[in-house]
Write a protein that holds these residues in place. Structure first.
Motif, PDB file in Angstrom:
ATOM      1  N   GLY A 111      -9.323  71.745 -50.751  1.00  0.00           N
ATOM      2  CA  GLY A 111      -9.326  73.199 -50.483  1.00  0.00           C
ATOM      3  C   GLY A 111     -10.768  73.627 -49.869  1.00  0.00           C
ATOM      4  N   ASP A 112     -11.722  72.647 -49.817  1.00  0.00           N
ATOM      5  CA  ASP A 112     -12.930  72.819 -49.120  1.00  0.00           C
ATOM      6  C   ASP A 112     -12.971  72.757 -47.850  1.00  0.00           C
ATOM      7  OD1 ASP A 112     -15.848  72.832 -48.974  1.00  0.00           O
ATOM      8  OD2 ASP A 112     -16.159  70.985 -48.791  1.00  0.00           O
ATOM      9  N   VAL A 113     -13.177  73.989 -47.158  1.00  0.00           N
ATOM     10  CA  VAL A 113     -13.210  74.251 -45.585  1.00  0.00           C
ATOM     11  C   VAL A 113     -14.193  73.479 -44.783  1.00  0.00           C
ATOM     12  CG1 VAL A 113     -13.071  75.839 -43.738  1.00  0.00           C
ATOM     13  CG2 VAL A 113     -12.089  76.413 -45.856  1.00  0.00           C
ATOM     14  N   GLN A 114     -13.873  72.333 -43.989  1.00  0.00           N
ATOM     15  CA  GLN A 114     -14.917  71.623 -43.107  1.00  0.00           C
ATOM     16  C   GLN A 114     -14.967  72.077 -41.617  1.00  0.00           C
ATOM     17  OE1 GLN A 114     -14.801  67.580 -44.586  1.00  0.00           O
ATOM     18  NE2 GLN A 114     -15.164  68.076 -46.669  1.00  0.00           N
ATOM     19  N   GLU A 115     -14.205  71.122 -40.875  1.00  0.00           N
ATOM     20  CA  GLU A 115     -14.197  71.458 -39.556  1.00  0.00           C
ATOM     21  C   GLU A 115     -12.676  70.953 -39.192  1.00  0.00           C
ATOM     22  OE1 GLU A 115     -16.727  68.968 -37.120  1.00  0.00           O
ATOM     23  OE2 GLU A 115     -16.304  67.401 -38.602  1.00  0.00           O
ATOM     24  N   THR A 116     -12.420  71.379 -37.931  1.00  0.00           N
ATOM     25  CA  THR A 116     -11.042  70.719 -37.094  1.00  0.00           C
ATOM     26  C   THR A 116     -11.369  69.174 -36.556  1.00  0.00           C
ATOM     27  OG1 THR A 116     -11.413  71.468 -34.962  1.00  0.00           O
ATOM     28  CG2 THR A 116     -10.606  73.194 -36.545  1.00  0.00           C
ATOM     29  N   GLY A 117     -10.305  69.000 -36.269  1.00  0.00           N
ATOM     30  CA  GLY A 117     -10.491  67.435 -35.512  1.00  0.00           C
ATOM     31  C   GLY A 117     -11.464  67.341 -34.471  1.00  0.00           C
ATOM     32  N   ALA A 118     -12.017  68.249 -33.715  1.00  0.00           N
ATOM     33  CA  ALA A 118     -12.770  68.177 -32.660  1.00  0.00           C
ATOM     34  C   ALA A 118     -13.761  69.678 -32.568  1.00  0.00           C
ATOM     35  CB  ALA A 118     -12.087  68.062 -31.513  1.00  0.00           C
ATOM     36  N   SER A 119     -13.722  70.514 -33.658  1.00  0.00           N
ATOM     37  CA  SER A 119     -14.499  71.811 -33.383  1.00  0.00           C
ATOM     38  C   SER A 119     -15.004  72.367 -34.749  1.00  0.00           C
ATOM     39  CB  SER A 119     -13.708  72.882 -32.765  1.00  0.00           C
ATOM     40  OG  SER A 119     -13.443  72.338 -31.369  1.00  0.00           O
ATOM     41  N   ASN A 120     -16.014  72.985 -34.639  1.00  0.00           N
ATOM     42  CA  ASN A 120     -16.627  73.530 -35.976  1.00  0.00           C
ATOM     43  C   ASN A 120     -15.730  75.115 -36.185  1.00  0.00           C
ATOM     44  OD1 ASN A 120     -19.735  72.475 -35.191  1.00  0.00           O
ATOM     45  ND2 ASN A 120     -18.891  71.645 -36.844  1.00  0.00           N
ATOM     46  N   PHE A 121     -15.915  75.444 -37.426  1.00  0.00           N
ATOM     47  CA  PHE A 121     -14.861  76.592 -37.887  1.00  0.00           C
ATOM     48  C   PHE A 121     -15.943  77.670 -38.235  1.00  0.00           C
ATOM     49  CE2 PHE A 121     -12.197  79.015 -40.812  1.00  0.00           C
ATOM     50  CZ  PHE A 121     -10.982  79.154 -40.015  1.00  0.00           C
ATOM     51  N   PHE A 122     -15.369  79.078 -37.722  1.00  0.00           N
ATOM     52  CA  PHE A 122     -16.132  80.199 -38.230  1.00  0.00           C
ATOM     53  C   PHE A 122     -15.072  81.375 -38.567  1.00  0.00           C
ATOM     54  CE2 PHE A 122     -19.047  78.125 -35.221  1.00  0.00           C
ATOM     55  CZ  PHE A 122     -20.482  78.490 -35.583  1.00  0.00           C
ATOM     56  N   LEU A 123     -15.426  82.063 -39.671  1.00  0.00           N
ATOM     57  CA  LEU A 123     -14.883  83.304 -40.022  1.00  0.00           C
ATOM     58  C   LEU A 123     -16.174  84.447 -39.512  1.00  0.00           C
ATOM     59  CD1 LEU A 123     -13.553  82.521 -43.539  1.00  0.00           C
ATOM     60  CD2 LEU A 123     -12.244  82.743 -41.312  1.00  0.00           C
ATOM     61  N   LEU A 124     -15.348  85.483 -39.036  1.00  0.00           N
ATOM     62  CA  LEU A 124     -16.223  86.771 -38.621  1.00  0.00           C
ATOM     63  C   LEU A 124     -15.335  88.126 -38.825  1.00  0.00           C
ATOM     64  CD1 LEU A 124     -18.551  87.666 -36.665  1.00  0.00           C
ATOM     65  CD2 LEU A 124     -16.862  87.375 -34.699  1.00  0.00           C
ATOM     66  N   LYS A 125     -16.367  89.060 -39.425  1.00  0.00           N
ATOM     67  CA  LYS A 125     -15.602  90.385 -39.931  1.00  0.00           C
ATOM     68  C   LYS A 125     -16.695  91.068 -39.906  1.00  0.00           C
ATOM     69  CE  LYS A 125     -13.103  90.325 -43.579  1.00  0.00           C
ATOM     70  NZ  LYS A 125     -12.754  90.522 -45.105  1.00  0.00           N
ATOM     71  N   ASP A 126     -16.341  92.228 -39.174  1.00  0.00           N
ATOM     72  CA  ASP A 126     -17.643  93.376 -39.011  1.00  0.00           C
ATOM     73  C   ASP A 126     -18.785  92.643 -38.504  1.00  0.00           C
ATOM     74  OD1 ASP A 126     -15.693  95.238 -39.965  1.00  0.00           O
ATOM     75  OD2 ASP A 126     -16.247  94.818 -42.039  1.00  0.00           O
ATOM     76  N   ASN A 127     -19.845  92.790 -39.229  1.00  0.00           N
ATOM     77  CA  ASN A 127     -21.056  92.508 -38.884  1.00  0.00           C
ATOM     78  C   ASN A 127     -21.683  91.095 -39.467  1.00  0.00           C
ATOM     79  OD1 ASN A 127     -23.311  93.238 -36.944  1.00  0.00           O
ATOM     80  ND2 ASN A 127     -24.639  93.352 -38.834  1.00  0.00           N
ATOM     81  N   CYS A 128     -20.541  90.318 -39.839  1.00  0.00           N
ATOM     82  CA  CYS A 128     -20.696  89.116 -40.703  1.00  0.00           C
ATOM     83  C   CYS A 128     -20.211  87.848 -39.985  1.00  0.00           C
ATOM     84  CB  CYS A 128     -20.601  89.329 -42.055  1.00  0.00           C
ATOM     85  SG  CYS A 128     -20.941  87.878 -43.331  1.00  0.00           S
ATOM     86  N   LEU A 129     -20.991  86.731 -39.772  1.00  0.00           N
ATOM     87  CA  LEU A 129     -20.325  85.618 -39.430  1.00  0.00           C
ATOM     88  C   LEU A 129     -20.708  84.689 -40.614  1.00  0.00           C
ATOM     89  CD1 LEU A 129     -19.613  84.169 -36.763  1.00  0.00           C
ATOM     90  CD2 LEU A 129     -21.772  83.347 -36.535  1.00  0.00           C
ATOM     91  N   LEU A 130     -19.461  83.792 -40.841  1.00  0.00           N
ATOM     92  CA  LEU A 130     -19.492  82.663 -41.766  1.00  0.00           C
ATOM     93  C   LEU A 130     -19.003  81.354 -41.567  1.00  0.00           C
ATOM     94  CD1 LEU A 130     -19.447  82.053 -44.982  1.00  0.00           C
ATOM     95  CD2 LEU A 130     -17.116  82.651 -45.395  1.00  0.00           C
ATOM     96  N   THR A 131     -19.889  80.383 -42.019  1.00  0.00           N
ATOM     97  CA  THR A 131     -19.396  79.050 -41.475  1.00  0.00           C
ATOM     98  C   THR A 131     -20.213  77.948 -42.738  1.00  0.00           C
ATOM     99  OG1 THR A 131     -19.569  77.500 -39.823  1.00  0.00           O
ATOM    100  CG2 THR A 131     -21.266  78.648 -40.240  1.00  0.00           C
ATOM    101  N   LYS A 132     -19.608  76.855 -42.798  1.00  0.00           N
ATOM    102  CA  LYS A 132     -19.932  75.946 -43.698  1.00  0.00           C
ATOM    103  C   LYS A 132     -21.455  75.425 -43.300  1.00  0.00           C
ATOM    104  CE  LYS A 132     -18.681  71.627 -46.028  1.00  0.00           C
ATOM    105  NZ  LYS A 132     -18.475  72.269 -47.117  1.00  0.00           N
TER     106      LYS A 132
END
Length: 341
Positions: A219-240
């Motif tokens: 359940g711990d979010v890491q990365e995809t097979g070849a890219s980093n992963f981000f979440l974005l909402k309103d004025n906030c950017l979230l990444t590991k």
């Protein structure tokens, strides 16, 4: 070690797919018994390896992926070359591969670009650069020993969008059991990490229509097979936050820097698949990488469900960040971070 005979050169496949076409020359250098020989630029051609070469048996290989751009002033600029060279050196050190030094590799890149300037693609295409280092010592008994011999070469490939469909939002499979790679090599850009993720990516594509797989062991979010992963909402950017289990992407760092410059709050925190499910109800998600640049996520295949991210298209904040990043890369705006060289 490098066989550069022109009559043996293989014509690139004219499919147009990312990474299948190459400029006519490559830069090469060899290390023999721990001593690096002078680098040279030669026609692209097959390389000759002994069947006992260390790389073929013990995966002693690392590489970099970066891009050169034709800027409006007519010059060719490489995006964040210094950062890529530093990571290349760290990868070589992790694998105990001979390394000639960052300045030598940088000089090889620049010499190849100078000789092939006429083959540099015009925007919106770029030239993808692939410096590669492999262990070539002929010794099948060296499972626990480094290769004293090595071959370093730099390829150039004119490219457009990495994912088919261009800016179309991607479908990502969430994988909660398998890990992308061994935690100790996650920050090393080595082929074995990509091989470890290959089965999950192919099966997700063939069986579920996914473009990529997001690895989230336990359940711990890491990365995809070849890219980093981000979440974005309103004025906030979230990444590991950076960790030994995944790659410290240069594009990842660039996205974070640009987001802060645009006034976004950037949070580098651990988060879970449950957090993603809550976030995407009214938020955005995207992948970042040298090849992918910045690609929006429209759907997640998660726990037997197909979840829509926002409205299923690339979100407005993702588009804003992508535009800001590509404007910097192509030299359309002032290089205020000093990233083009």
């Amino acid at each position: 070690m490098a066989d550069s005979s022109p009559n043996k050169a293989q014509a690139p496949r004219q499919t147009g797919a990312f990474g299948t076409e190459f400029i006519s020359k490559m830069a090469v250098a060899e290390c023999i018994d721990g001593v690096w020989q002078p680098a040279r630029v030669v026609p692209v051609a097959p390389i000759s390896l002994h069947p006992a070469a260390h790389v073929l048996h013990y995966a002693s290989t690392c590489f970099e992926g970066m891009k050169a751009y034709r800027t409006p002033d007519g010059h060719t600029r490489v995006f964040r070359l210094d950062r890529h060279m530093a990571r290349f050196g760290r990868s070589a050190k992790q694998l105990y591969l001979p390394f000639p030094g960052e300045q030598v590799v940088e000089s090889m890149v620049r010499e190849m670009l100078a000789e092939c300037d006429a083959e540099m693609p015009e925007p919106p295409k770029a030239l993808y650069l692939r410096p590669t280092l492999i262990g070539t010592e002929a010794n099948i008994g060296a499972a626990g020993a480094p290769s004293r011999d090595a071959l370093l070469y730099v390829l150039g490939s004119p490219v457009g969008d990495y994912f088919t469909g261009g800016a179309k939002a991607l479908t990502i499979k969430v994988e909660e059991e398998a890990m992308r790679c061994a935690p100790g090599t996650g920050q090393t850009k080595t082929g074995g990490n990509y091989a470890a993720a290959l089965r999950q990516v192919i099966e997700a594509r063939e069986n579920e229509g996914a473009d990529q797989v997001l690895f989230c062991p336990g359940g711990d979010v890491q990365e995809t097979g070849a890219s980093n992963f981000f979440l974005l909402k309103d004025n906030c950017l979230l990444t590991k936050p950076l960790a030994p289990s995944f790659l410290d992407g240069v594009t990842r760092d660039s996205v974070i820097t640009v987001a802060k410059d645009l006034g976004y709050e950037v949070r580098e925190e651990d988060f879970t698949v449950d957090d993603i499910q809550d976030w995407i109800k009214d938020g955005e998600a995207f992948l970042s990488g040298t090849a992918a640049v910045l690609s929006g996520v429209g759907y997640l295949l998660c726990r037997g469900e197909r979840l829509v991210v926002g409205d299923g298209s690339m979100g407005p904040h993702t588009q804003k960040l992508r535009q800001a990043l590509t404007d910097l890369q192509f030299g359309r705006v002032e290089d205020r971070f000093g990233w083009l060289s």
